[in-house]
Design a protein around this motif. Structure first.
Motif, PDB file in Angstrom:
ATOM      1  N   GLU A  27       1.116  22.373  70.419  1.00 57.70           N
ATOM      2  CA  GLU A  27       1.698  23.613  69.910  1.00 57.70           C
ATOM      3  C   GLU A  27       2.314  24.449  71.019  1.00 57.70           C
ATOM      4  OE1 GLU A  27      -0.974  25.871  67.554  1.00 57.70           O
ATOM      5  OE2 GLU A  27      -1.288  24.305  66.044  1.00 57.70           O
ATOM      6  N   ASP A  28       1.679  24.462  72.191  1.00 51.78           N
ATOM      7  CA  ASP A  28       2.131  25.326  73.277  1.00 51.78           C
ATOM      8  C   ASP A  28       2.597  24.531  74.484  1.00 51.78           C
ATOM      9  OD1 ASP A  28       1.476  27.654  71.818  1.00 51.78           O
ATOM     10  OD2 ASP A  28      -0.626  27.404  72.370  1.00 51.78           O
ATOM     11  N   GLY A  29       3.056  23.326  74.271  1.00 53.04           N
ATOM     12  CA  GLY A  29       3.519  22.501  75.372  1.00 53.04           C
ATOM     13  C   GLY A  29       4.229  21.275  74.831  1.00 53.04           C
ATOM     14  N   ILE A  30       4.537  20.362  75.725  1.00 54.33           N
ATOM     15  CA  ILE A  30       5.274  19.149  75.357  1.00 54.33           C
ATOM     16  C   ILE A  30       4.379  17.938  75.551  1.00 54.33           C
ATOM     17  CG2 ILE A  30       7.329  17.751  75.770  1.00 54.33           C
ATOM     18  CD1 ILE A  30       8.571  20.243  77.118  1.00 54.33           C
ATOM     19  N   GLU A  31       4.205  17.173  74.495  1.00 54.00           N
ATOM     20  CA  GLU A  31       3.548  15.874  74.580  1.00 54.00           C
ATOM     21  C   GLU A  31       4.146  14.975  73.498  1.00 54.00           C
ATOM     22  OE1 GLU A  31      -0.842  13.948  75.112  1.00 54.00           O
ATOM     23  OE2 GLU A  31      -0.636  15.480  73.566  1.00 54.00           O
ATOM     24  N   ARG A  32       4.622  13.809  73.918  1.00 55.39           N
ATOM     25  CA  ARG A  32       5.237  12.874  72.983  1.00 55.39           C
ATOM     26  C   ARG A  32       4.887  11.460  73.452  1.00 55.39           C
ATOM     27  NH1 ARG A  32       9.655  15.220  73.146  1.00 55.39           N
ATOM     28  NH2 ARG A  32      10.724  13.923  74.688  1.00 55.39           N
ATOM     29  N   VAL A  33       3.990  10.808  72.741  1.00 52.17           N
ATOM     30  CA  VAL A  33       3.478   9.526  73.194  1.00 52.17           C
ATOM     31  C   VAL A  33       3.990   8.390  72.316  1.00 52.17           C
ATOM     32  CG1 VAL A  33       1.418  10.603  74.167  1.00 52.17           C
ATOM     33  CG2 VAL A  33       1.343   9.668  71.839  1.00 52.17           C
ATOM     34  N   TYR A  34       3.779   7.198  72.789  1.00 55.83           N
ATOM     35  CA  TYR A  34       4.298   5.980  72.189  1.00 55.83           C
ATOM     36  C   TYR A  34       3.774   5.773  70.765  1.00 55.83           C
ATOM     37  CZ  TYR A  34       5.603   0.958  72.226  1.00 55.83           C
ATOM     38  OH  TYR A  34       6.137  -0.277  71.964  1.00 55.83           O
ATOM     39  N   LEU A  35       4.680   5.420  69.868  1.00 56.09           N
ATOM     40  CA  LEU A  35       4.368   5.036  68.492  1.00 56.09           C
ATOM     41  C   LEU A  35       3.702   6.157  67.693  1.00 56.09           C
ATOM     42  CD1 LEU A  35       3.133   1.399  69.208  1.00 56.09           C
ATOM     43  CD2 LEU A  35       5.431   2.147  68.523  1.00 56.09           C
ATOM     44  N   SER A  36       4.032   7.369  68.043  1.00 56.16           N
ATOM     45  CA  SER A  36       3.526   8.543  67.325  1.00 56.16           C
ATOM     46  C   SER A  36       4.600   9.045  66.365  1.00 56.16           C
ATOM     47  CB  SER A  36       3.170   9.653  68.316  1.00 56.16           C
ATOM     48  OG  SER A  36       4.339  10.077  69.021  1.00 56.16           O
TER      49      SER A  36
ATOM     50  N   LEU B 231      23.589  -1.516  81.698  1.00 54.67           N
ATOM     51  CA  LEU B 231      22.533  -0.729  81.075  1.00 54.67           C
ATOM     52  C   LEU B 231      22.436   0.648  81.731  1.00 54.67           C
ATOM     53  CD1 LEU B 231      19.717  -3.452  80.918  1.00 54.67           C
ATOM     54  CD2 LEU B 231      21.551  -3.014  79.271  1.00 54.67           C
ATOM     55  N   LEU B 232      22.291   1.679  80.911  1.00 55.49           N
ATOM     56  CA  LEU B 232      22.078   3.050  81.379  1.00 55.49           C
ATOM     57  C   LEU B 232      20.888   3.612  80.627  1.00 55.49           C
ATOM     58  CD1 LEU B 232      25.725   4.464  80.938  1.00 55.49           C
ATOM     59  CD2 LEU B 232      24.837   3.202  82.907  1.00 55.49           C
ATOM     60  N   GLY B 233      20.058   4.387  81.288  1.00 54.39           N
ATOM     61  CA  GLY B 233      19.000   5.026  80.514  1.00 54.39           C
ATOM     62  C   GLY B 233      17.848   5.540  81.326  1.00 54.39           C
ATOM     63  N   SER B 234      16.812   5.926  80.603  1.00 51.63           N
ATOM     64  CA  SER B 234      15.538   6.380  81.149  1.00 51.63           C
ATOM     65  C   SER B 234      14.594   6.473  79.953  1.00 51.63           C
ATOM     66  CB  SER B 234      15.688   7.711  81.882  1.00 51.63           C
ATOM     67  OG  SER B 234      14.540   7.996  82.669  1.00 51.63           O
ATOM     68  N   HIS B 235      13.539   7.277  80.047  1.00 58.25           N
ATOM     69  CA  HIS B 235      12.533   7.268  78.980  1.00 58.25           C
ATOM     70  C   HIS B 235      12.498   8.574  78.200  1.00 58.25           C
ATOM     71  CE1 HIS B 235       9.542   9.730  81.288  1.00 58.25           C
ATOM     72  NE2 HIS B 235      10.156   9.197  82.327  1.00 58.25           N
ATOM     73  N   LEU B 236      11.967   8.464  76.969  1.00 59.19           N
ATOM     74  CA  LEU B 236      11.871   9.609  76.063  1.00 59.19           C
ATOM     75  C   LEU B 236      10.441  10.080  75.844  1.00 59.19           C
ATOM     76  CD1 LEU B 236      14.458   8.439  73.369  1.00 59.19           C
ATOM     77  CD2 LEU B 236      14.793  10.233  75.088  1.00 59.19           C
ATOM     78  N   ASP B 237       9.441   9.324  76.290  1.00 65.13           N
ATOM     79  CA  ASP B 237       8.048   9.749  76.140  1.00 65.13           C
ATOM     80  C   ASP B 237       7.667  10.698  77.267  1.00 65.13           C
ATOM     81  OD1 ASP B 237       8.158   7.515  78.000  1.00 65.13           O
ATOM     82  OD2 ASP B 237       5.966   7.460  77.917  1.00 65.13           O
ATOM     83  N   THR B 238       6.537  11.374  77.116  1.00 60.22           N
ATOM     84  CA  THR B 238       6.109  12.347  78.116  1.00 60.22           C
ATOM     85  C   THR B 238       4.615  12.212  78.405  1.00 60.22           C
ATOM     86  OG1 THR B 238       5.342  14.161  76.685  1.00 60.22           O
ATOM     87  CG2 THR B 238       7.728  13.977  77.040  1.00 60.22           C
ATOM     88  N   VAL B 239       4.207  12.834  79.502  1.00 58.03           N
ATOM     89  CA  VAL B 239       2.786  13.047  79.775  1.00 58.03           C
ATOM     90  C   VAL B 239       2.333  14.262  78.975  1.00 58.03           C
ATOM     91  CG1 VAL B 239       2.907  12.047  82.082  1.00 58.03           C
ATOM     92  CG2 VAL B 239       3.296  14.503  81.793  1.00 58.03           C
TER      93      VAL B 239
ATOM     94  N   ILE C 214      28.570  -1.121  77.417  1.00 57.00           N
ATOM     95  CA  ILE C 214      27.496  -0.255  77.925  1.00 57.00           C
ATOM     96  C   ILE C 214      26.406  -0.196  76.873  1.00 57.00           C
ATOM     97  CG2 ILE C 214      26.847   2.120  78.492  1.00 57.00           C
ATOM     98  CD1 ILE C 214      29.523   2.465  79.828  1.00 57.00           C
ATOM     99  N   GLU C 215      25.192  -0.274  77.326  1.00 62.31           N
ATOM    100  CA  GLU C 215      24.064  -0.074  76.429  1.00 62.31           C
ATOM    101  C   GLU C 215      23.205   1.049  76.980  1.00 62.31           C
ATOM    102  OE1 GLU C 215      20.470  -2.817  74.778  1.00 62.31           O
ATOM    103  OE2 GLU C 215      22.519  -3.495  74.411  1.00 62.31           O
ATOM    104  N   VAL C 216      23.014   2.075  76.174  1.00 56.46           N
ATOM    105  CA  VAL C 216      22.153   3.203  76.541  1.00 56.46           C
ATOM    106  C   VAL C 216      20.765   2.947  75.976  1.00 56.46           C
ATOM    107  CG1 VAL C 216      21.714   5.661  76.176  1.00 56.46           C
ATOM    108  CG2 VAL C 216      24.029   4.867  76.697  1.00 56.46           C
ATOM    109  N   LEU C 217      19.751   3.157  76.814  1.00 53.92           N
ATOM    110  CA  LEU C 217      18.368   2.918  76.399  1.00 53.92           C
ATOM    111  C   LEU C 217      17.528   4.168  76.596  1.00 53.92           C
ATOM    112  CD1 LEU C 217      19.169   0.081  78.359  1.00 53.92           C
ATOM    113  CD2 LEU C 217      17.444  -0.680  76.743  1.00 53.92           C
ATOM    114  N   GLY C 218      16.858   4.583  75.529  1.00 54.71           N
ATOM    115  CA  GLY C 218      15.841   5.624  75.609  1.00 54.71           C
ATOM    116  C   GLY C 218      14.493   4.928  75.487  1.00 54.71           C
ATOM    117  N   PHE C 219      13.900   4.590  76.627  1.00 61.23           N
ATOM    118  CA  PHE C 219      12.693   3.774  76.613  1.00 61.23           C
ATOM    119  C   PHE C 219      11.531   4.517  75.955  1.00 61.23           C
ATOM    120  CE2 PHE C 219      14.972   1.835  80.259  1.00 61.23           C
ATOM    121  CZ  PHE C 219      15.093   0.560  79.731  1.00 61.23           C
ATOM    122  N   ALA C 220      10.751   3.778  75.188  1.00 59.13           N
ATOM    123  CA  ALA C 220       9.744   4.370  74.317  1.00 59.13           C
ATOM    124  C   ALA C 220       8.452   4.731  75.029  1.00 59.13           C
ATOM    125  CB  ALA C 220       9.436   3.402  73.164  1.00 59.13           C
ATOM    126  N   ASP C 221       8.113   4.022  76.090  1.00 58.51           N
ATOM    127  CA  ASP C 221       6.812   4.266  76.732  1.00 58.51           C
ATOM    128  C   ASP C 221       6.885   3.898  78.202  1.00 58.51           C
ATOM    129  OD1 ASP C 221       4.180   4.835  77.233  1.00 58.51           O
ATOM    130  OD2 ASP C 221       3.397   2.991  76.404  1.00 58.51           O
TER     131      ASP C 221
END
Length: 430
Positions: free
Chosen positions: A35-44, A88-96, A129-136
């Motif tokens: 609620e008061d921060g950012i957390e986004r984990v794999y397969l959620s 390939l271009l990209g990085s990740h979308l999950d967070t700690v 070009i393939e853009v990747l938003g890695f999941a985990d």
């Protein structure tokens, strides 16, 4: 002002692209399990919402959006010819947990912004070009990092399906609940023969560019890492009844080991961290009978990393023997040290020079891990670092970047891609 000869900053068009990239980072920051921060984990549920949102931006940039069998968000931009290889271009979308909003995410937004530019001008390159938003990338939920990029690199291990999260849900079960086939994750892999290389833009996650007053840097390589679950077992007892010389205090053995990590890291030129510790039984009036703790060791070479761990281990064994404890260790994660590919890095260096006027762009070795480490098993990589403000802090809500730096990064990333394209043949305009 940065130490650069450029008389003026980025163009208004570049600043507009940067504003939009940062706005999108803000949008994704709102997709969080906290609620008061950012957390986004794999397969959620948050993972699914983020992928859906990113898909709309991928499509708006003129790409085909899709989600692969590992849950990675992907976008495809065709090359000038059918069956062209892909960059390939990209990085990740999950967070700690309690994350900043730019680690990983900004790199994906920069990749989308650059492809959008190409599409707006009708540019077709000699490769797709393939853009990747890695999941985990972070490994928060199942304790194993780089799951998304390992799937793309073709190094996925079926044994990982038995990994469990804190609630006892297996990775196999989580994939199925997400709507994916656990036995088809390997289908996300790319054929190495079809890939030109991989470029990743990322905030530095450290203060080196900030201290040097440089907006951008090129990554020379990524440190190798090992992560362990360690434990000391002794004897629990009454805090008042057991004399000090009779005690077998597991926490003290763990504390000695943690101090040894600091001492070895300083003398051996590595980085070491004890980031988790759990004491059992866990009462104020009970001597700790067991202490469980993590260890993360990173170094420029795998040999240096392994030597440092052996020195730490020797001190842990000595402390355990002296305190009549039992020391146990479990290797949880290994990532080999990698080096960026020279020709791709030269393209990034030339791009930094073009947009900043710096004659010698700053070279930085990354102590943090990145998806590029996993993708290195598939194809050569290079990375562009973006200055991280506020002391270089990352994995923290105070992560920050400057609008102008992001604009320069988008310009440089595009210039690097076009430079690579010229090695393969001229770009065309539809």
């Amino acid at each position: 002002m940065s130490r650069r000869s450029r008389a003026q900053g980025p163009s208004e068009a570049a600043l507009a692209d940067a504003r939009e990239a940062l706005r999108r980072c803000d949008v994704l920051a709102g997709i969080s399990s906290m609620e008061d921060g950012i957390e986004r984990v794999y397969l959620s549920a948050e993972h699914a919402r983020a992928n859906a949102q990113v898909a709309t931006w991928i499509e708006a940039a003129g790409m085909r959006a899709w989600e692969d069998s590992a849950g990675n968000a992907r976008g495809s931009y065709p090359g000038a010819t059918a069956n062209a290889p892909v960059l390939l271009l990209g990085s990740h979308l999950d967070t700690v947990p309690d994350a900043g909003r730019y680690d990983g995410i900004l790199g994906v937004m920069i990749a989308i912004a650059v492809v959008s530019r190409l599409g707006e001008h009708g540019v077709r390159l000699p490769f797709g070009i393939e853009v990747l938003g890695f999941a985990d990338e972070e490994g928060v939920r199942f304790g194993r990092t780089l799951l998304g990029s390992c799937a793309v690199a073709g190094t996925w291990e079926d044994g990982w399906l038995d990994l469990e999260d804190d609630d006892g849900t297996t990775l196999r079960e989580a994939l199925a609940a997400f709507g994916l086939d656990p036995d088809a994750v390997a289908d996300a892999a790319l054929d190495p023969a079809s890939v030109v290389g991989y470029l990743e833009a990322h905030i530095e996650q450290g203060p080196l560019l900030l201290d040097a007053d440089r907006p951008l840097g090129v990554v020379s390589g990524i440190m190798g890492a090992k992560r362990f679950d360690l434990a000391m077992d002794g004897q629990a007892g009454h805090a008042g009844g057991v004399p000090m010389l009779h005690r077998r205090d597991a926490l003290l053995g763990a504390a000695e080991t943690a101090l040894a990590v600091e001492q070895v890291a300083l003398t051996e030129g590595v980085v070491g961290t004890v980031g988790e510790m759990r004491v059992l039984p866990g009462a104020a009036n009970v001597i700790p009978g067991r202490a469980e703790f993590s260890l993360d060791v990173r170094a420029a070479s795998d040999a240096q990393r392994d030597r440092a761990y052996e020195l730490i281990r020797a001190q842990a064994v000595e402390a355990a023997g002296r305190r009549r404890l039992q020391f146990t260790e479990n290797l949880r994660h290994v990532a080999r040290a990698t080096s960026s590919e020279r020709r791709l890095s030269e393209a990034v260096e030339a791009a930094i020079t073009a947009v900043t006027g710096e004659r010698e762009p700053m070279e930085v070795q990354s102590k943090a891990g990145h998806d590029a480490m996993a993708i290195a098993s598939l194809t050569p990589y290079a990375m562009l670092f973006i200055r991280n403000g506020n002391g270089g802090i990352s994995h923290h809500p105070d992560e920050s970047v400057e609008l102008e730096d992001v604009a320069l990064a988008i310009d440089a990333f595009e210039a690097a891609i076009l430079s690579i394209a010229h090695r393969f043949g001229a770009a065309t305009v539809a």
